[in-house]
Design an enzyme around this catalytic site. Structure first.
Site, PDB file in Angstrom:
ATOM      1  N   GLN A 100       0.907  -1.308  -0.154  1.00 36.35           N
ATOM      2  CA  GLN A 100      -0.007   0.020  -0.035  1.00 36.35           C
ATOM      3  C   GLN A 100       0.894   1.333  -0.105  1.00 36.35           C
ATOM      4  OE1 GLN A 100      -3.576  -0.857   3.121  1.00 36.35           O
ATOM      5  NE2 GLN A 100      -1.732  -2.155   3.490  1.00 36.35           N
ATOM      6  N   ASN A 101       2.185   0.969   0.277  1.00 35.24           N
ATOM      7  CA  ASN A 101       3.005   2.187   0.114  1.00 35.24           C
ATOM      8  C   ASN A 101       3.617   2.814  -0.967  1.00 35.24           C
ATOM      9  OD1 ASN A 101       3.133   1.623   2.725  1.00 35.24           O
ATOM     10  ND2 ASN A 101       4.979   0.601   2.921  1.00 35.24           N
ATOM     11  N   VAL A 102       3.811   4.112  -1.137  1.00 37.85           N
ATOM     12  CA  VAL A 102       4.036   4.597  -2.526  1.00 37.85           C
ATOM     13  C   VAL A 102       5.441   5.301  -2.431  1.00 37.85           C
ATOM     14  CG1 VAL A 102       1.838   5.512  -2.795  1.00 37.85           C
ATOM     15  CG2 VAL A 102       3.243   7.093  -1.708  1.00 37.85           C
ATOM     16  N   HIS A 118      -1.570   1.212  -4.263  1.00 40.98           N
ATOM     17  CA  HIS A 118      -2.060   2.960  -3.908  1.00 40.98           C
ATOM     18  C   HIS A 118      -0.901   3.833  -4.765  1.00 40.98           C
ATOM     19  CE1 HIS A 118      -4.179   1.727   0.152  1.00 40.98           C
ATOM     20  NE2 HIS A 118      -4.724   1.554  -0.982  1.00 40.98           N
ATOM     21  N   CYS A 126      -1.115  14.836 -15.221  1.00 40.11           N
ATOM     22  CA  CYS A 126      -2.074  15.969 -15.176  1.00 40.11           C
ATOM     23  C   CYS A 126      -3.462  15.424 -14.831  1.00 40.11           C
ATOM     24  CB  CYS A 126      -1.907  16.448 -16.555  1.00 40.11           C
ATOM     25  SG  CYS A 126      -3.169  17.549 -16.754  1.00 40.11           S
ATOM     26  N   CYS A 149      -0.080  22.154 -20.030  1.00 39.65           N
ATOM     27  CA  CYS A 149      -1.541  22.623 -20.388  1.00 39.65           C
ATOM     28  C   CYS A 149      -2.184  23.542 -19.554  1.00 39.65           C
ATOM     29  CB  CYS A 149      -2.499  21.325 -20.694  1.00 39.65           C
ATOM     30  SG  CYS A 149      -3.126  20.785 -19.081  1.00 39.65           S
ATOM     31  N   PRO A 213       3.905  -4.416  15.556  1.00 35.02           N
ATOM     32  CA  PRO A 213       4.110  -4.465  17.136  1.00 35.02           C
ATOM     33  C   PRO A 213       2.835  -4.106  17.837  1.00 35.02           C
ATOM     34  CG  PRO A 213       5.121  -2.476  15.971  1.00 35.02           C
ATOM     35  CD  PRO A 213       4.688  -3.451  14.985  1.00 35.02           C
ATOM     36  N   ALA A 231       8.922  -4.527  12.179  1.00 34.93           N
ATOM     37  CA  ALA A 231       9.245  -5.324  10.920  1.00 34.93           C
ATOM     38  C   ALA A 231      10.600  -5.360  10.919  1.00 34.93           C
ATOM     39  CB  ALA A 231       8.747  -4.682   9.916  1.00 34.93           C
TER      40      ALA A 231
HETATM   41  N1  APR Z   1       6.816  -2.505  12.162  1.00 36.86           N
HETATM   42  C1  APR Z   1       5.786  -3.127  11.824  1.00 36.86           C
HETATM   43  N2  APR Z   1       4.637  -2.249  11.808  1.00 36.86           N
HETATM   44  C2  APR Z   1       4.519  -1.144  12.263  1.00 36.86           C
HETATM   45  C3  APR Z   1       5.927  -0.544  12.735  1.00 36.86           C
HETATM   46  C4  APR Z   1       6.959  -1.301  12.558  1.00 36.86           C
HETATM   47  N3  APR Z   1       8.088  -0.488  12.924  1.00 36.86           N
HETATM   48  N4  APR Z   1       5.387   0.959  13.376  1.00 36.86           N
HETATM   49  C5  APR Z   1       4.148   0.757  13.109  1.00 36.86           C
HETATM   50  N5  APR Z   1       3.750  -0.458  12.659  1.00 36.86           N
HETATM   51  C6  APR Z   1       2.318  -0.656  12.399  1.00 36.86           C
HETATM   52  C7  APR Z   1       1.228  -0.068  13.239  1.00 36.86           C
HETATM   53  O1  APR Z   1       1.077  -0.565  14.552  1.00 36.86           O
HETATM   54  C8  APR Z   1       0.034   0.039  12.024  1.00 36.86           C
HETATM   55  O2  APR Z   1      -0.697  -1.187  12.576  1.00 36.86           O
HETATM   56  O3  APR Z   1       2.044  -0.217  11.040  1.00 36.86           O
HETATM   57  C9  APR Z   1       0.502  -0.198  10.869  1.00 36.86           C
HETATM   58  C10 APR Z   1       0.230   0.936  10.197  1.00 36.86           C
HETATM   59  O4  APR Z   1      -0.997   1.226   9.870  1.00 36.86           O
HETATM   60  P1  APR Z   1      -1.633   2.715   9.118  1.00 36.86           P
HETATM   61  O5  APR Z   1      -0.975   3.882   9.507  1.00 36.86           O
HETATM   62  O6  APR Z   1      -3.062   2.522   8.963  1.00 36.86           O
HETATM   63  O7  APR Z   1      -1.145   2.264   7.548  1.00 36.86           O
HETATM   64  P2  APR Z   1      -1.679   1.554   6.472  1.00 36.86           P
HETATM   65  O8  APR Z   1      -2.154   0.272   6.995  1.00 36.86           O
HETATM   66  O9  APR Z   1      -0.378   1.231   5.508  1.00 36.86           O
HETATM   67  O10 APR Z   1      -2.708   2.434   5.702  1.00 36.86           O
HETATM   68  C11 APR Z   1      -3.375   1.932   4.766  1.00 36.86           C
HETATM   69  O11 APR Z   1      -4.542   4.047   4.363  1.00 36.86           O
HETATM   70  O12 APR Z   1      -4.249   6.446   4.453  1.00 36.86           O
HETATM   71  C12 APR Z   1      -4.176   5.556   3.684  1.00 36.86           C
HETATM   72  O13 APR Z   1      -3.410   5.303   1.596  1.00 36.86           O
HETATM   73  C13 APR Z   1      -3.099   5.319   2.939  1.00 36.86           C
HETATM   74  O14 APR Z   1      -1.853   3.340   2.077  1.00 36.86           O
HETATM   75  C14 APR Z   1      -2.553   3.930   3.224  1.00 36.86           C
HETATM   76  C15 APR Z   1      -3.644   3.179   3.747  1.00 36.86           C
END
Ligand code: APR
Length: 253
Positions: A100-102, A118, A126, A149, A213, A231
């Site tokens: 889901q990361n960019v 994502h 554009c 444009c 965690p 992680a």
């Molecule tokens: N290692 C592993 N997990 C971790 C760590 C770490 N060091 N630090 C935090 N986390 C966990 C948190 O406990 C949380 O459950 O990562 C998770 C991050 O969750 P979110 O902040 O909700 O991120 P994500 O799940 O990627 O969000 C999904 O939401 O806003 C949108 O488009 C955005 O892609 C994103 C989507």
């Protein structure tokens, strides 16, 4: 047997393992996640800054937040968790990463089959004529940056209220349908449709392994094994445990 060893053995026994990653995997690269205490959405209201309608009605305002994010992303380098997943792919165990990361950190760590659910931070587009620009070629002296444009450029990210890029969606669904194990790392698994991927995998009989965690909906309800560790610590420990697995487990690869 400890949980690292258990995860390593399950990975070795799997036929088609897939990872689903979220913002948490990049926290140890210095990129805050979204929903933790110090996450991006604690500072910015996601509907005010993350929704496509907000971007359309006030691109300059949303670009201010995006540039703050951009300066962090541009500096970030992969951490040991990204490298561990790349190692699992090289060993033939992990077949794909749906992220889901960019931030492009999986690719920078050497992962090849990365499905960007994502979008990505490498280009801008554009919003009217769809012309694409490499991130490096765009000047941010004036906000919002404009297309030739004259229309505001947008990042190649998926905003709330938008569809997942069809190609990424298709590839992710195919991986989920094929997988017999899903390793879920660093996601709260709360944002649909990405959050459906582990649920679909599980309902089709796949084993769900989770590294986070914090406890999530998944760890409460459906993960077969949850390691409550960062992680950056857990994934290298799982890879190290692969080498300690018994020859019998390794033969099953
Ligand atoms: N290692 C592993 N997990 C971790 C760590 C770490 N060091 N630090 C935090 N986390 C966990 C948190 O406990 C949380 O459950 O990562 C998770 C991050 O969750 P979110 O902040 O909700 O991120 P994500 O799940 O990627 O969000 C999904 O939401 O806003 C949108 O488009 C955005 O892609 C994103 C989507």
């Amino acid at each position: 047997m400890n949980d690292y060893q258990k995860m390593a053995d399950l990975l070795l026994q799997s036929r088609y393992a897939v990872a689903l990653t979220g913002a948490g995997i990049s926290v140890e690269s210095g990129i805050p996640d979204f929903r933790s205490e110090k996450g991006l959405w604690s500072k910015y209201d996601p509907m005010e800054y993350g929704h496509i309608d907000s971007f359309r009605s006030n691109p300059a305002k949303v670009w201010k937040m995006l540039l703050e994010m951009d300066s962090v992303l541009m500096k970030a380098v992969p951490n040991s968790a990204h490298y561990a997943l790349a190692d699992l792919e090289r060993r033939g165990i992990l077949k794909a990463i749906v992220t889901q990361n960019v931030d492009s950190l999986h690719q920078k760590a050497g992962s090849l089959n990365v499905i960007e659910f994502h979008g990505n931070n490498r280009s801008l587009r554009c919003g009217r004529c769809s012309r694409k620009y490499a991130r490096e070629s765009v000047s941010f002296e004036k906000i919002p940056p404009l297309c030739a444009c004259g229309y505001p450029l947008r990042p190649e990210f998926v905003f709330f209220g938008e569809e997942i890029p069809p190609d990424a969606y298709q590839k992710a669904m195919t991986s989920v349908q094929r997988c017999d194990l899903m390793l879920v790392v660093g996601t709260s698994a709360t944002v649909a449709p990405a959050s459906y991927l582990p649920r679909t995998a599980k309902s089709r009989g796949a084993i769900l392994l989770e590294v986070n965690p914090a406890a999530t909906e998944l760890s409460h309800r459906m993960s077969d094994l949850h390691i409550a560790e960062s992680a950056g610590k857990a994934l290298p420990a799982i890879v190290a445990a692969l080498d300690a697995s018994s020859p019998k487990q390794r033969k099953n690869v």
